[in-house]
Design a protein around this motif. Structure first.
Motif, PDB file in Angstrom:
ATOM      1  N   HIS A  10     -42.265 -34.331 -43.960  1.00  0.00           N
ATOM      2  CA  HIS A  10     -41.546 -34.114 -45.225  1.00  0.00           C
ATOM      3  C   HIS A  10     -40.422 -33.164 -45.030  1.00  0.00           C
ATOM      4  CE1 HIS A  10     -44.702 -31.089 -45.239  1.00  0.00           C
ATOM      5  NE2 HIS A  10     -44.098 -30.309 -45.846  1.00  0.00           N
ATOM      6  N   THR A  13     -37.480 -35.232 -43.237  1.00  0.00           N
ATOM      7  CA  THR A  13     -36.810 -36.183 -43.740  1.00  0.00           C
ATOM      8  C   THR A  13     -36.252 -35.945 -45.238  1.00  0.00           C
ATOM      9  OG1 THR A  13     -38.930 -37.175 -44.778  1.00  0.00           O
ATOM     10  CG2 THR A  13     -38.252 -38.081 -42.606  1.00  0.00           C
ATOM     11  N   ALA A  14     -36.719 -34.697 -45.862  1.00  0.00           N
ATOM     12  CA  ALA A  14     -36.281 -34.214 -47.117  1.00  0.00           C
ATOM     13  C   ALA A  14     -36.409 -35.589 -48.317  1.00  0.00           C
ATOM     14  CB  ALA A  14     -35.241 -33.590 -46.940  1.00  0.00           C
ATOM     15  N   PRO A  15     -37.563 -36.293 -48.290  1.00  0.00           N
ATOM     16  CA  PRO A  15     -37.361 -37.242 -49.451  1.00  0.00           C
ATOM     17  C   PRO A  15     -36.990 -36.438 -50.750  1.00  0.00           C
ATOM     18  CG  PRO A  15     -39.731 -36.787 -48.812  1.00  0.00           C
ATOM     19  CD  PRO A  15     -38.888 -35.862 -48.044  1.00  0.00           C
ATOM     20  N   LYS A  16     -36.254 -37.274 -51.585  1.00  0.00           N
ATOM     21  CA  LYS A  16     -36.089 -37.059 -53.070  1.00  0.00           C
ATOM     22  C   LYS A  16     -36.866 -38.061 -53.883  1.00  0.00           C
ATOM     23  CE  LYS A  16     -31.409 -35.380 -51.698  1.00  0.00           C
ATOM     24  NZ  LYS A  16     -30.032 -35.728 -52.027  1.00  0.00           N
ATOM     25  N   THR A  17     -37.080 -39.381 -53.460  1.00  0.00           N
ATOM     26  CA  THR A  17     -37.951 -40.332 -54.413  1.00  0.00           C
ATOM     27  C   THR A  17     -39.220 -40.460 -53.975  1.00  0.00           C
ATOM     28  OG1 THR A  17     -36.999 -41.932 -52.923  1.00  0.00           O
ATOM     29  CG2 THR A  17     -35.137 -41.460 -54.383  1.00  0.00           C
ATOM     30  N   ASP A  19     -42.863 -38.312 -52.227  1.00  0.00           N
ATOM     31  CA  ASP A  19     -43.691 -37.140 -52.084  1.00  0.00           C
ATOM     32  C   ASP A  19     -44.424 -37.483 -50.925  1.00  0.00           C
ATOM     33  OD1 ASP A  19     -44.375 -34.340 -52.540  1.00  0.00           O
ATOM     34  OD2 ASP A  19     -46.167 -35.035 -52.975  1.00  0.00           O
ATOM     35  N   TRP A  34     -41.188 -37.451 -59.528  1.00  0.00           N
ATOM     36  CA  TRP A  34     -40.788 -36.695 -60.545  1.00  0.00           C
ATOM     37  C   TRP A  34     -40.912 -37.369 -61.855  1.00  0.00           C
ATOM     38  CZ3 TRP A  34     -41.198 -32.769 -57.811  1.00  0.00           C
ATOM     39  CH2 TRP A  34     -40.631 -32.705 -56.603  1.00  0.00           C
ATOM     40  N   GLN A  36     -39.830 -40.469 -62.772  1.00  0.00           N
ATOM     41  CA  GLN A  36     -38.679 -41.211 -63.255  1.00  0.00           C
ATOM     42  C   GLN A  36     -39.149 -42.606 -63.620  1.00  0.00           C
ATOM     43  OE1 GLN A  36     -38.284 -39.742 -59.490  1.00  0.00           O
ATOM     44  NE2 GLN A  36     -36.415 -38.984 -59.377  1.00  0.00           N
ATOM     45  N   ALA A  43     -31.698 -45.643 -53.220  1.00  0.00           N
ATOM     46  CA  ALA A  43     -32.475 -44.034 -52.674  1.00  0.00           C
ATOM     47  C   ALA A  43     -34.005 -44.082 -52.244  1.00  0.00           C
ATOM     48  CB  ALA A  43     -32.273 -42.982 -53.876  1.00  0.00           C
ATOM     49  N   ASP A  47     -35.160 -43.389 -48.503  1.00  0.00           N
ATOM     50  CA  ASP A  47     -36.214 -42.485 -48.179  1.00  0.00           C
ATOM     51  C   ASP A  47     -37.170 -42.888 -47.402  1.00  0.00           C
ATOM     52  OD1 ASP A  47     -34.643 -40.464 -49.271  1.00  0.00           O
ATOM     53  OD2 ASP A  47     -35.599 -40.536 -51.008  1.00  0.00           O
TER      54      ASP A  47
END
Length: 261
Positions: A10, A13-17, A19, A34, A36, A43, A47
């Motif tokens: 994690h 890759t710094a995922p945004k969509t 965890d 988050w 959404q 995106a 990811d």
């Protein structure tokens, strides 16, 4: 020179969509961290693909579970994104690039060395069902619901090469019925036709996943990888006329026709 420990997935890759949490050899990947909309946009595809590509350098990760923190596992692809891509580029090239990402993601999921486990709940629709079908093992909450809605909304079932995968996993006869009718079906039906391997009440679903991961981590890594690749090879042999690379063209052409109507 001192040997360094690989950075956590994690962190790299710094995922945004998504965890990502690692528990020894098990990597837990959750969609929609988050809160959404429970859809798969480009995106999320990026990811997930980046994470799976990263696993090639992480033999310590032997099992990957895929779940969602949303109300539903997944409500399908982000059709608004499709329309926006087509409006911005009427040639369809941008839309094809988005849908080609789905194909790359599903191929990466099928080809990763890690044993993949889908944990499904709520509604599992369209692209969400396609994504889950590429996992090695699938468990669903007993109140989950499934649907392949594409034909009903005027689109071909062209996402990620899922038609061939679903036919090889479940069989042409049942998939034909479900794709053509777009009927909602329950977890018992999904289990009966082989789309789910196990069902359980939602509050016991994690125990089902644990009942798979515990023995899997004790297996020989080499034997698991070889067996998984043998199974994938036989499944692909059933798809000798696989035309899934055309999925993005079919979808783009259909949406373009709708836009002109």
């Amino acid at each position: 020179m001192t040997e360094t420990t690989p950075a956590p997935v994690h962190a790299r890759t710094a995922p945004k969509t998504i965890d990502v949490e690692q528990d020894g050899p098990v990597l837990h990947v959750s969609l929609n961290p988050w809160g959404q909309d429970d859809t798969l946009d480009s995106a999320a595809l990026d990811d997930l693909t980046a994470l799976l590509d990263d696993l090639h350098e992480r033999p310590d990760v032997r099992i990957l579970t895929l779940s969602s923190r949303g109300t539903d596992f997944c409500l399908g692809a982000d059709r608004n994104e499709y329309q926006e891509a087509l409006a911005a580029d009427p040639s369809g090239a941008s839309l094809r690039r988005i849908t080609d990402k789905a194909h790359r993601l599903c191929q990466a999921l099928e080809n990763t060395h890690a044993v993949t486990i889908a944990r499904l709940h709520g509604r599992v629709v369209g692209a969400g069902l396609a994504l889950a079908s590429f996992c090695d093992l699938r468990a669903g909450a007993d109140d989950s619901r499934f649907r392949m809605p594409e034909v009903g909304i005027g689109l071909p079932p062209a996402w990620g090469g899922a038609m061939g995968r679903l036919v090889s996993e479940v069989g042409a006869s049942r998939i034909r019925e479900l794709m053509l009718t777009c009927d909602v079906f329950d977890a018992d039906t999904a289990h009966r036709i082989g789309l789910l391997h196990r069902t359980a009440p939602l509050d016991r679903l994690d125990k089902v996943i644990d009942s798979w991961t515990r023995p899997l981590v004790r297996r020989s890594p080499e034997a698991l990888v070889l067996t998984k690749r043998m199974l994938a090879g036989y499944a692909r042999a059933d798809r000798t006329a696989d035309v899934s690379l055309l999925d993005s063209h079919l979808l783009a052409a259909t949406l373009h026709q709708h836009a002109r109507a």
